[in-house]
Scaffold this motif. Structure first.
Motif, PDB file in Angstrom:
ATOM      1  N   SER A 170       0.838  -1.199   0.000  1.00 13.78           N
ATOM      2  CA  SER A 170       0.000   0.000   0.000  1.00 13.78           C
ATOM      3  C   SER A 170       0.871   1.246   0.000  1.00 13.78           C
ATOM      4  CB  SER A 170      -0.903   0.014   1.236  1.00 13.78           C
ATOM      5  OG  SER A 170      -1.766  -1.092   1.227  1.00 13.78           O
ATOM      6  N   PRO A 171       0.379   2.345  -0.554  1.00 16.55           N
ATOM      7  CA  PRO A 171       1.152   3.586  -0.506  1.00 16.55           C
ATOM      8  C   PRO A 171       1.183   4.160   0.897  1.00 16.55           C
ATOM      9  CG  PRO A 171      -1.004   3.987  -1.467  1.00 16.55           C
ATOM     10  CD  PRO A 171      -0.886   2.501  -1.297  1.00 16.55           C
ATOM     11  N   ILE A 172       2.272   4.843   1.226  1.00 14.29           N
ATOM     12  CA  ILE A 172       2.378   5.603   2.477  1.00 14.29           C
ATOM     13  C   ILE A 172       2.412   7.081   2.124  1.00 14.29           C
ATOM     14  CG2 ILE A 172       3.835   6.186   4.448  1.00 14.29           C
ATOM     15  CD1 ILE A 172       4.939   3.432   4.475  1.00 14.29           C
ATOM     16  N   ASN A 173       1.646   7.879   2.820  1.00 10.08           N
ATOM     17  CA  ASN A 173       1.755   9.315   2.647  1.00 10.08           C
ATOM     18  C   ASN A 173       2.655   9.888   3.723  1.00 10.08           C
ATOM     19  OD1 ASN A 173       0.064  10.838   0.504  1.00 10.08           O
ATOM     20  ND2 ASN A 173      -1.193   9.098   1.111  1.00 10.08           N
ATOM     21  N   TYR A 174       3.712  10.545   3.281  1.00 10.21           N
ATOM     22  CA  TYR A 174       4.679  11.134   4.201  1.00 10.21           C
ATOM     23  C   TYR A 174       3.988  12.223   5.014  1.00 10.21           C
ATOM     24  CZ  TYR A 174       8.990  13.300   5.827  1.00 10.21           C
ATOM     25  OH  TYR A 174       9.995  13.805   6.604  1.00 10.21           O
ATOM     26  N   SER A 175       4.044  12.109   6.321  1.00 10.37           N
ATOM     27  CA  SER A 175       3.315  13.011   7.200  1.00 10.37           C
ATOM     28  C   SER A 175       4.024  13.100   8.536  1.00 10.37           C
ATOM     29  CB  SER A 175       1.888  12.482   7.403  1.00 10.37           C
ATOM     30  OG  SER A 175       1.299  13.005   8.565  1.00 10.37           O
ATOM     31  N   ASP A 176       4.135  14.302   9.069  1.00  9.22           N
ATOM     32  CA  ASP A 176       4.772  14.407  10.381  1.00  9.22           C
ATOM     33  C   ASP A 176       3.874  13.842  11.473  1.00  9.22           C
ATOM     34  OD1 ASP A 176       2.973  16.461  10.137  1.00  9.22           O
ATOM     35  OD2 ASP A 176       4.283  18.022  10.929  1.00  9.22           O
ATOM     36  N   ILE A 177       2.564  13.766  11.223  1.00 15.48           N
ATOM     37  CA  ILE A 177       1.670  13.118  12.186  1.00 15.48           C
ATOM     38  C   ILE A 177       2.079  11.655  12.356  1.00 15.48           C
ATOM     39  CG2 ILE A 177      -0.669  12.230  12.517  1.00 15.48           C
ATOM     40  CD1 ILE A 177      -1.769  14.795  11.465  1.00 15.48           C
ATOM     41  N   LEU A 178       2.273  10.972  11.234  1.00 10.16           N
ATOM     42  CA  LEU A 178       2.603   9.551  11.312  1.00 10.16           C
ATOM     43  C   LEU A 178       4.019   9.321  11.811  1.00 10.16           C
ATOM     44  CD1 LEU A 178       0.868   8.203   8.087  1.00 10.16           C
ATOM     45  CD2 LEU A 178       0.044   8.165  10.445  1.00 10.16           C
ATOM     46  N   LEU A 179       4.935  10.207  11.455  1.00 10.97           N
ATOM     47  CA  LEU A 179       6.295  10.076  11.987  1.00 10.97           C
ATOM     48  C   LEU A 179       6.317  10.327  13.490  1.00 10.97           C
ATOM     49  CD1 LEU A 179       8.409  11.695   9.163  1.00 10.97           C
ATOM     50  CD2 LEU A 179       8.749   9.417  10.102  1.00 10.97           C
ATOM     51  N   GLU A 180       5.577  11.324  13.944  1.00 13.97           N
ATOM     52  CA  GLU A 180       5.478  11.563  15.386  1.00 13.97           C
ATOM     53  C   GLU A 180       4.801  10.385  16.069  1.00 13.97           C
ATOM     54  OE1 GLU A 180       6.512  13.800  17.473  1.00 13.97           O
ATOM     55  OE2 GLU A 180       7.317  15.352  16.164  1.00 13.97           O
ATOM     56  N   SER A 181       3.770   9.842  15.443  1.00 18.40           N
ATOM     57  CA  SER A 181       3.085   8.681  16.016  1.00 18.40           C
ATOM     58  C   SER A 181       4.020   7.485  16.123  1.00 18.40           C
ATOM     59  CB  SER A 181       1.872   8.312  15.155  1.00 18.40           C
ATOM     60  OG  SER A 181       0.927   9.342  15.133  1.00 18.40           O
ATOM     61  N   ALA A 182       4.824   7.275  15.085  1.00 15.19           N
ATOM     62  CA  ALA A 182       5.774   6.170  15.112  1.00 15.19           C
ATOM     63  C   ALA A 182       6.803   6.372  16.210  1.00 15.19           C
ATOM     64  CB  ALA A 182       6.464   6.046  13.756  1.00 15.19           C
ATOM     65  N   SER A 183       7.288   7.595  16.355  1.00 15.01           N
ATOM     66  CA  SER A 183       8.273   7.895  17.389  1.00 15.01           C
ATOM     67  C   SER A 183       7.672   7.694  18.777  1.00 15.01           C
ATOM     68  CB  SER A 183       8.775   9.328  17.223  1.00 15.01           C
ATOM     69  OG  SER A 183       9.798   9.616  18.142  1.00 15.01           O
ATOM     70  N   ASP A 184       6.447   8.158  18.947  1.00 14.56           N
ATOM     71  CA  ASP A 184       5.760   8.014  20.232  1.00 14.56           C
ATOM     72  C   ASP A 184       5.530   6.540  20.569  1.00 14.56           C
ATOM     73  OD1 ASP A 184       4.203   9.674  22.351  1.00 14.56           O
ATOM     74  OD2 ASP A 184       2.769   8.126  21.748  1.00 14.56           O
ATOM     75  N   ARG A 185       5.122   5.807  19.558  1.00 17.71           N
ATOM     76  CA  ARG A 185       4.818   4.400  19.772  1.00 17.71           C
ATOM     77  C   ARG A 185       6.067   3.606  20.149  1.00 17.71           C
ATOM     78  NH1 ARG A 185       1.418   0.722  21.630  1.00 17.71           N
ATOM     79  NH2 ARG A 185       1.354  -1.191  20.424  1.00 17.71           N
ATOM     80  N   ILE A 186       7.166   3.853  19.428  1.00  8.89           N
ATOM     81  CA  ILE A 186       8.356   3.050  19.697  1.00  8.89           C
ATOM     82  C   ILE A 186       8.967   3.435  21.037  1.00  8.89           C
ATOM     83  CG2 ILE A 186      10.252   4.397  18.640  1.00  8.89           C
ATOM     84  CD1 ILE A 186      10.857   1.623  17.149  1.00  8.89           C
ATOM     85  N   TYR A 187       8.780   4.694  21.447  1.00 10.66           N
ATOM     86  CA  TYR A 187       9.235   5.077  22.782  1.00 10.66           C
ATOM     87  C   TYR A 187       8.478   4.278  23.833  1.00 10.66           C
ATOM     88  CZ  TYR A 187      10.723   7.936  26.729  1.00 10.66           C
ATOM     89  OH  TYR A 187      11.274   8.340  27.918  1.00 10.66           O
ATOM     90  N   TYR A 188       7.181   4.167  23.649  1.00  9.21           N
ATOM     91  CA  TYR A 188       6.373   3.399  24.595  1.00  9.21           C
ATOM     92  C   TYR A 188       6.820   1.936  24.651  1.00  9.21           C
ATOM     93  CZ  TYR A 188       2.523   0.586  26.299  1.00  9.21           C
ATOM     94  OH  TYR A 188       1.780  -0.348  26.973  1.00  9.21           O
ATOM     95  N   ILE A 189       7.079   1.351  23.497  1.00  7.21           N
ATOM     96  CA  ILE A 189       7.511  -0.050  23.458  1.00  7.21           C
ATOM     97  C   ILE A 189       8.796  -0.228  24.254  1.00  7.21           C
ATOM     98  CG2 ILE A 189       8.399  -1.881  21.956  1.00  7.21           C
ATOM     99  CD1 ILE A 189       6.502  -0.820  19.770  1.00  7.21           C
ATOM    100  N   TYR A 190       9.772   0.620  23.987  1.00  2.00           N
ATOM    101  CA  TYR A 190      11.066   0.461  24.650  1.00  2.00           C
ATOM    102  C   TYR A 190      10.989   0.824  26.128  1.00  2.00           C
ATOM    103  CZ  TYR A 190      12.943   0.118  19.898  1.00  2.00           C
ATOM    104  OH  TYR A 190      13.204  -0.255  18.606  1.00  2.00           O
ATOM    105  N   GLN A 191      10.166   1.804  26.474  1.00  5.06           N
ATOM    106  CA  GLN A 191      10.014   2.158  27.885  1.00  5.06           C
ATOM    107  C   GLN A 191       9.396   0.999  28.660  1.00  5.06           C
ATOM    108  OE1 GLN A 191      10.835   5.400  29.580  1.00  5.06           O
ATOM    109  NE2 GLN A 191      10.821   3.750  31.079  1.00  5.06           N
ATOM    110  N   THR A 192       8.384   0.373  28.083  1.00  5.87           N
ATOM    111  CA  THR A 192       7.751  -0.775  28.731  1.00  5.87           C
ATOM    112  C   THR A 192       8.745  -1.916  28.923  1.00  5.87           C
ATOM    113  OG1 THR A 192       5.591  -0.200  27.789  1.00  5.87           O
ATOM    114  CG2 THR A 192       5.896  -2.477  28.519  1.00  5.87           C
ATOM    115  N   LEU A 193       9.512  -2.219  27.891  1.00  2.68           N
ATOM    116  CA  LEU A 193      10.467  -3.317  27.979  1.00  2.68           C
ATOM    117  C   LEU A 193      11.640  -2.976  28.903  1.00  2.68           C
ATOM    118  CD1 LEU A 193      10.474  -4.408  24.230  1.00  2.68           C
ATOM    119  CD2 LEU A 193       9.318  -5.528  26.146  1.00  2.68           C
TER     120      LEU A 193
END
Length: 579
Positions: free
Chosen positions: A378-401
């Motif tokens: 599928s196509p991805i639309n480059y967006s700072d919303i999604l990049l911020e979301s990805a950054s936020d999400r991966i921070y949560y994953i690593y913080q939990t672990l």
């Protein structure tokens, strides 16, 4: 530079389909809109029909980095894999030509500049496939080429006053640096055009001998009319094809769609000796010659971006089959575009960000997660919303672990092997979802959504009163962390250490906020004083000002700390887009 880039990529397009996440316990680290808006479904773009040419882990505390061996997860192991074949326009069960072995060729970059995130998507996509095949137990011969002889390289070298091969070599090294940052495993071989002229010339000779090409004044062209199957991969009819792909229109050709196998030398350009005179190869012939040299004329997987379906891969098929009638590639795999404002991101359009630019303000694994949060076709639309979301999400994953790891390290003595049935059920469910999603054409987005359950279970055990009293609590944490860690390793998302990744993510957040750690701590100090003086409006203003730029404050009995978060303005736009 960091601030400028952050301002450049304003939100462009938010996916129409957003999945809802589950709520976390109040004691767990706060999760912003990223958790609720991170994963989405999207339409799958497919091309092509089926076409055969034409003979018929580790212990807690020692986190893996991206170069370590992939884990072999116990329980149910991956038994099969279905891949979407561009040639057949359908998913097919993957069956390698040789049991236990896979040959895979992926078209590499034309090395004349820094690579953009459209390139990043291609090579993250095929790195995931490479990793998963290895995880399944296959011995994979993964070949990815460099184009270091090309019109664009020559033009850029002239502009900079450099030797074309030297220029290309430099950008090959820059590409390696980007791939290493993105945790892409090195391929088995990385052939370059300039090192394989004998193989290329030999294949052109074979094509000429077989009657599929013709010579004009030192140039050699492939005759598409001699190849009746031309167009099968892309679904294009011969009369629909256009001339001028990467080269100027040549009126000497028998058919405008005929493409160059060999180009006669021009003044001031690099050249090699050949039976047709001095010159250099055309663009397409290199991949046919190098894939045959390293994998043979018949191998399993040929991949690349969707933009290569026509003309590059269509031409590869034609010339490979013209050179050898036993040429046969089983699966043609293509990933979707990265778009900007619904237009394909590319250097030729000038609407791109380099990988290097993005990594100045976002963590490499946040970018990798962003690229994996949509299904690869599928196509991805480059967006700072999604990049911020990805950054936020991966921070949560690593913080939990990381929190999980700390609890385990504090209770390493007398840890048994037994775990409660509830923990076992959670692990089995996640494990099965991982295998099912990956075996169904590599749905990494589904796996990343499914990871929420074991992470929530970990947070419950760490932070809630009920979880802290649970029997075999530490054993549960060990088992849950191991399962999540193993899956992250297969996905290429495992950092060297959780703590190092968290610190790096915070550094990037400070860059985007245009703040320093000392400035944030100063604001926290000012807020503490305001709270002691019961100046609650001032206290709230400080919190909101920091939240506006992506710094979230967290109050706890030990004091106030901070973590990265999605800036408030982006959260508001996300709500508006999804309401």
């Amino acid at each position: 530079m960091a601030t400028t880039l952050f301002k450049l990529h304003r939100p462009l397009l938010v996916p129409a389909y957003i999945s809802r996440g589950r709520a976390f316990c109040a004691a767990a680290p706060p999760i912003s809109f990223a958790y609720r808006a991170f994963f989405f479904n999207s339409k799958i773009t497919t091309l092509g029909r089926r076409f055969r040419c034409f003979s018929s882990m580790n212990s807690v505390g020692s986190n893996n980095n991206h170069s370590n061996p992939l884990p072999m997860i116990n329980n149910k192991q991956a038994k099969e894999l279905w891949l979407f074949n561009t040639m057949s326009r359908q998913k097919e069960l993957f069956q390698p030509k040789l049991p236990g072995k896979v040959g895979m060729y992926v078209c590499g970059v034309t090395a004349y500049d820094l690579s953009h995130i459209g390139h990043a998507r291609v090579y993250v996509c095929f790195d995931v496939l490479y990793r998963y095949l290895k995880f399944m137990g296959y011995e994979v011969n993964y070949v990815r080429n460099f184009t270091d002889v090309d019109d664009k390289i020559i033009a850029r070298a002239k502009l900079l006053g450099e030797d074309p091969i030297g220029l290309s070599r430099r950008y090959c090294e820059e590409f390696h640096r980007d791939m290493d940052e993105l945790h892409c495993l090195p391929p088995s071989a990385e052939p370059r055009v300039s090192d394989h002229l004998p193989q290329i010339i030999s294949m052109i000779e074979q094509i000429l001998d077989n009657g599929y090409a013709y010579r004009i004044n030192g140039d050699v062209y492939f005759s598409v009319e001699k190849f009746p199957e031309y167009g099968r991969l892309s679904g294009r009819k011969l009369e629909d094809n256009r001339a001028g792909e990467r080269v100027a229109v040549d009126t000497r050709k028998n058919n405008p769609a005929d493409f160059a196998l060999w180009k006669s030398a021009k003044e001031g350009e690099p050249f090699w000796e050949s039976p047709w005179g001095r010159g250099r190869p055309g663009w397409h012939i290199e991949c046919s010659a190098m894939s045959a040299a390293y994998l043979g004329h018949s191998f399993d997987i040929h991949g690349g971006g969707m933009d290569l379906v026509f003309p590059h891969h269509e031409n590869e098929i034609a010339q490979s089959c013209a050179a050898c009638d036993k040429s046969n590639i089983s699966y043609w795999i293509h990933n979707g575009f990265v778009n900007v404002d619904s237009e394909k991101m590319s250097k030729s359009l000038g609407n791109f960000f380099t990988i290097r630019q993005v990594l100045e303000v976002y963590h490499p694994l946040a970018l990798r997660l962003f690229l994996m949060m949509t299904h690869y076709r599928s196509p991805i639309n480059y967006s700072d919303i999604l990049l911020e979301s990805a950054s936020d999400r991966i921070y949560y994953i690593y913080q939990t672990l990381y929190d999980c790891q700390n609890v385990i390290m504090q209770n390493r003595t007398n840890v048994g092997d037994s775990i409660p049935s509830g923990t076992s059920a959670c692990i089995t469910k996640f494990h099965d979802e991982f295998l099912m999603s990956m075996s169904d054409d590599l749905h990494t987005n589904v796996v990343l959504a499914a990871i929420s359950d074991p992470l929530k279970a970990i947070n419950d055990l760490i932070h809630t009163r009920k979880g802290k009293r649970q029997e075999l609590r530490v054993e549960s944490l060990v088992a849950l962390e191991k399962e999540v860690r193993n899956v992250l390793t297969v996905l290429g998302l495992m950092p060297t250490t959780y703590l190092e990744a968290l610190e790096q993510l915070k550094e990037k957040a400070l860059q985007r906020a245009n703040l320093t750690e000392n400035q944030v701590m100063q604001k926290i100090g000012e807020r503490n004083i305001a709270r002691m003086n019961k100046e609650y409006e001032k206290s709230d203003t400080i919190r909101k000002d920091l939240a506006a730029v992506g710094i979230s404050l967290m109050d706890n009995p030990e004091g106030t700390t901070w973590r990265p978060a999605i800036p408030l303005a982006l959260q508001e736009k996300l709500v508006a887009a999804t309401s």
